[in-house]
Design a protein around this motif. Structure first.
Motif, mmCIF file in Angstrom:
data_model
loop_
_atom_site.group_PDB
_atom_site.id
_atom_site.type_symbol
_atom_site.label_atom_id
_atom_site.label_comp_id
_atom_site.label_asym_id
_atom_site.label_seq_id
_atom_site.Cartn_x
_atom_site.Cartn_y
_atom_site.Cartn_z
ATOM 1 N N ALA A 103 0.831 -1.204 0.000
ATOM 2 C CA ALA A 103 0.000 0.000 0.000
ATOM 3 C C ALA A 103 0.868 1.257 0.000
ATOM 4 O O ALA A 103 0.611 2.206 -0.748
ATOM 5 N N SER A 104 1.918 1.256 0.828
ATOM 6 C CA SER A 104 2.811 2.418 0.898
ATOM 7 C C SER A 104 3.467 2.685 -0.450
ATOM 8 O O SER A 104 3.536 3.838 -0.902
ATOM 9 N N ALA A 105 3.964 1.621 -1.081
ATOM 10 C CA ALA A 105 4.630 1.776 -2.373
ATOM 11 C C ALA A 105 3.676 2.337 -3.416
ATOM 12 O O ALA A 105 4.062 3.186 -4.235
ATOM 13 N N TYR A 106 2.427 1.898 -3.390
ATOM 14 C CA TYR A 106 1.442 2.408 -4.352
ATOM 15 C C TYR A 106 1.199 3.901 -4.126
ATOM 16 O O TYR A 106 1.174 4.686 -5.081
ATOM 17 N N PHE A 107 1.049 4.291 -2.874
ATOM 18 C CA PHE A 107 0.797 5.699 -2.567
ATOM 19 C C PHE A 107 1.998 6.567 -2.954
ATOM 20 O O PHE A 107 1.830 7.692 -3.421
ATOM 21 N N VAL A 108 3.206 6.055 -2.738
ATOM 22 C CA VAL A 108 4.404 6.810 -3.112
ATOM 23 C C VAL A 108 4.475 6.981 -4.624
ATOM 24 O O VAL A 108 4.754 8.078 -5.130
ATOM 25 N N ARG A 109 4.221 5.895 -5.363
ATOM 26 C CA ARG A 109 4.260 5.975 -6.833
ATOM 27 C C ARG A 109 3.230 6.948 -7.370
ATOM 28 O O ARG A 109 3.469 7.630 -8.369
ATOM 29 N N ARG A 110 2.081 7.034 -6.717
ATOM 30 C CA ARG A 110 1.021 7.931 -7.178
ATOM 31 C C ARG A 110 1.199 9.367 -6.686
ATOM 32 O O ARG A 110 0.366 10.224 -6.943
ATOM 33 N N GLY A 111 2.266 9.633 -5.970
ATOM 34 C CA GLY A 111 2.519 10.990 -5.507
ATOM 35 C C GLY A 111 1.683 11.409 -4.317
ATOM 36 O O GLY A 111 1.621 12.601 -3.982
ATOM 37 N N GLN A 112 1.046 10.444 -3.642
ATOM 38 C CA GLN A 112 0.241 10.759 -2.467
ATOM 39 C C GLN A 112 1.109 11.004 -1.230
ATOM 40 O O GLN A 112 0.649 11.582 -0.250
ATOM 41 N N VAL A 113 2.360 10.523 -1.280
ATOM 42 C CA VAL A 113 3.259 10.608 -0.139
ATOM 43 C C VAL A 113 4.638 11.061 -0.628
ATOM 44 O O VAL A 113 5.126 10.575 -1.645
ATOM 45 N N ASN A 114 5.252 11.970 0.110
ATOM 46 C CA ASN A 114 6.634 12.386 -0.131
ATOM 47 C C ASN A 114 7.487 11.855 1.016
ATOM 48 O O ASN A 114 7.432 12.381 2.131
ATOM 49 N N LEU A 115 8.266 10.804 0.746
ATOM 50 C CA LEU A 115 9.029 10.164 1.812
ATOM 51 C C LEU A 115 10.059 11.106 2.424
ATOM 52 O O LEU A 115 10.365 11.002 3.619
#
Length: 260
Positions: free
Chosen positions: A64-76
């Motif tokens: 789930a985290s990886a999907y959100f990161v790829r979609r730009g929902q999260v900036n690590l």
């Protein structure tokens, strides 16, 4: 019990359980409500079930985290402090729980979860729109991420719900954005706890990996639904899952009191 004989039907059961739990957990949290009883029912001891549950749960939260990161929902990069504090908090909680009874938390958590469910059910402020932030990123990391991470390592039920509530009420995030950031920190706390189980001999690897494969698929599916459906899907599921967690904790508490 030191080993578990897995036939094809049981492996498929673990796979399907992981798929369902991963999908629900990516949206609203509470996947452990599904996975832990299945692991216990398969014949694992409580400590084996907990350790194996951390293994399989890490797959779903990672997906789930990886999907959100790829979609730009999260900036690590912006979450580095939160991730570090969550990791350290979870590690501390995992170490402490081995020496201190957590029965007090077991008693008060149902009431807290019910209050959170009522907040998500009836608050008119919850939407997919961001609002004004009440505390800064550093204070959130030190004060909230470390505390909730510690709670996950020490006890666990409702961790995602607590992260979600903090992101909505204190960071001013909309519900979909809060869900995305919650999954990153949830993976962090799961992974930190898992590290302490790796060499304990309690993890049933075949069971955890079979369930973890389902979690990988379910985590991505649930994350996609968060992005496409938003508040319409997240809000009712959070309320439902949180109330189910409360009911389970109350039942567990009642059973302990009844037979002690």
């Amino acid at each position: 019990m030191t080993s578990l004989e897995l036939d094809l039907l049981l492996i498929l059961t673990f796979l399907f359980t992981g798929l369902v739990a991963g999908t629900i957990d990516a949206i609203a949290g509470g996947g452990g409500l599904i996975t832990l009883p299945v692991l216990l029912a398969s014949g694992l001891s409580p400590v084996q079930a907990l350790a194996t549950n951390k293994l399989q749960g890490s797959f779903g939260t990672f997906a789930a985290s990886a999907y959100f990161v790829r979609r730009g929902q999260v900036n690590l990069g912006e979450m580095r402090g939160m991730i570090l504090c969550t990791f350290l908090g979870s590690a501390a909680g995992t170490l402490l729980v081995q020496h201190i009874d957590n029965s007090i938390l077991a008693g008060i958590m149902p009431a807290l979860l019910i209050l959170i469910a009522l907040y998500f059910a009836f608050s008119p402020k919850i939407s997919d729109l961001d609002r004004e932030r009440r505390i800064g990123t550093t204070l959130f990391a030190v004060g909230i991420s470390s505390a909730v991470g510690f709670y996950d390592g020490f006890f666990g039920p409702g961790t995602g719900t607590f992260f979600m509530l903090a992101f909505v009420t204190l960071a001013g995030f909309g519900l979909a954005r809060a869900t995305a950031h919650t999954k990153v920190l949830n993976f962090t706390s799961n992974f930190a706890a898992l590290l302490f189980f790796l060499f304990s001999g309690h993890i049933l690897w075949l069971a955890g990996l079979a369930m973890g494969l389902g979690q990988l698929i379910g985590g991505q599916l649930g994350a996609r639904l968060v992005v496409t459906r938003g508040t319409r899907l997240i809000r009712p599921l959070i309320v439902t899952i949180t109330l189910l967690m409360s009911a389970k904790l109350l039942l567990d508490r009642f059973d302990l009191s009844l037979f002690s």
